[in-house]
Design an enzyme around this catalytic site. Sequence first.
Site, short mmCIF file in Angstrom:
data_model
loop_
_atom_site.label_atom_id
_atom_site.label_comp_id
_atom_site.label_asym_id
_atom_site.label_seq_id
_atom_site.Cartn_x
_atom_site.Cartn_y
_atom_site.Cartn_z
N GLU A 1 51.31 41.15 47.76
CA GLU A 1 51.39 41.71 46.41
C GLU A 1 50.74 40.82 45.34
OE1 GLU A 1 55.51 42.62 45.63
OE2 GLU A 1 55.63 44.08 47.25
N GLU B 1 56.45 46.84 53.63
CA GLU B 1 57.78 46.77 53.01
C GLU B 1 58.17 48.16 52.55
OE1 GLU B 1 58.31 44.03 49.74
OE2 GLU B 1 57.19 42.45 50.78
O1 IFM Z 1 61.99 41.32 47.30
C1 IFM Z 1 60.73 41.83 46.97
C2 IFM Z 1 59.66 41.23 47.85
O2 IFM Z 1 59.65 39.84 47.78
C3 IFM Z 1 58.31 41.74 47.44
N1 IFM Z 1 58.28 43.18 47.36
C4 IFM Z 1 59.34 43.84 46.67
C5 IFM Z 1 60.69 43.33 47.14
C6 IFM Z 1 61.82 44.04 46.37
O3 IFM Z 1 61.71 43.81 45.01
#
Ligand code: IFM
Length: 451
Positions: free
Chosen positions: A166, A351
Amino acid sequence: MTEHAFPDGFLWGAATSAYQIEGSPLADGAGPSIWHAFSHEPGRIADGLTGDLACDHYRRYRDDLDLLVELGLNAYRFSINWGRVFPDGTGRVNPRGLDFYRRLVDGLHQLGLTPMATLYHWDLPLALQDRGGWANRDAAGWFGDYAQAVFRALDDRVALWATLNEPWVVTVPGHLYGDLAPGHRDLAEAALVGHNLLRAHGTAVQAYRAEGRHRVGLVVNLEPQHPATDGERDRAAAVRRDAFINRWFLDPALLGHYPAELIEGFGPAWPAFPEGDLALIRQPLDFVGANYYSRSVVRHAEAPAPDPALRVRQAGRPHTAMDWEVYPEGLTEALVALKDRYGNPPLYVTENGAAFPDPEPQNGRVADPERRAYLRDHLIAAHAALAQGVDLRGYFAWSLLDNFEWAFGYTKRFGLVHVDYATQARTLKASARFYAEVVRSRGEALWVDDR
Ligand code: IFM
């Protein structure tokens, strides 16, 4: 195989990141990270807590690997803390730090799990922040050297590598809004940081082509942007915000140019980057990782650049504890958009998950029906993307464990597994048991509605 099954070889995983779970941030000679410094600054974290202990995974990783087996998963996504490997960010390697990750990947290997290792999930060594951090053009070289050392040490046991997690979040909340480490608020710096992250990504992929034998990709956060009305101005705002959030990093990495709407939004704050940078940034990738949580509905606003729109909360729709709308169709949309825009690259959902205010464990159980429904509906949405020809190769739930949710501290729980932070006891939530059943049935259980 029935119409509901997922493909052979599909990776079923869970994801974590180093600072959020490991604890022991300075153990065995590790150097502090910007998150160590930031979380220790009064007022930065909602509950005033830090990652000093977190899930104590640094000392309990073996037990945590057993949880992956208990869930029947075949993959695990984790990140490497740069400062454990290079305490000063560059120069001297710390063998004891590297050894921790060696033991971790050996453990995964022994258990037959496929590792996906992320090189950078936000924990820049503090020593490098003192040298300007990501705003310094040299950061690409620092990252390339770190990547090369890690590839040399671990590539024989790591099948999938992600360079950055990210980069948008590192750039915007980290350097423009100031909510996340290093907590800066500077438009021109944010443009530089985003660019140097991309150069670092390109440098690491080049290092991988020289060193590695497996696959390397980039992980981005995606959030479909929907106009609040059919009006032209709202539709244009959604396109501009799509460029700002979804295309800022993927267009240069995969197509070799920045979105025009992004540059326009920055106006005079957008630097004239040296020619040649985009050739370094655009490296052939083996996969793209998509982190998906929600969508945004947006309205035109004369908002300060570069965020070109106002978000409109969808009252009456379900929201998670993060106040993110639950919108599973957005996952299909985001994956299909990647396929269409970037030529159908291999994809992973790296994710996806939800925070909800879970009850305390009772007799070894945690009832979390909302998370179970979230998982189910998003996995069905992932399957819908497969049915539309997306080359989706795996899914990683966020997160294996409840953990340190950055500026929210421990107040938001995303885990499949509940963590009692006082005792460090782990308890499988009902959503974890459901996910295990989905994995065991290769997806079939998603369509059995026994709620
Ligand atoms: O916890 C975070 C992660 O570190 C990066 N993506 C989003 C998740 C939830 O906010």
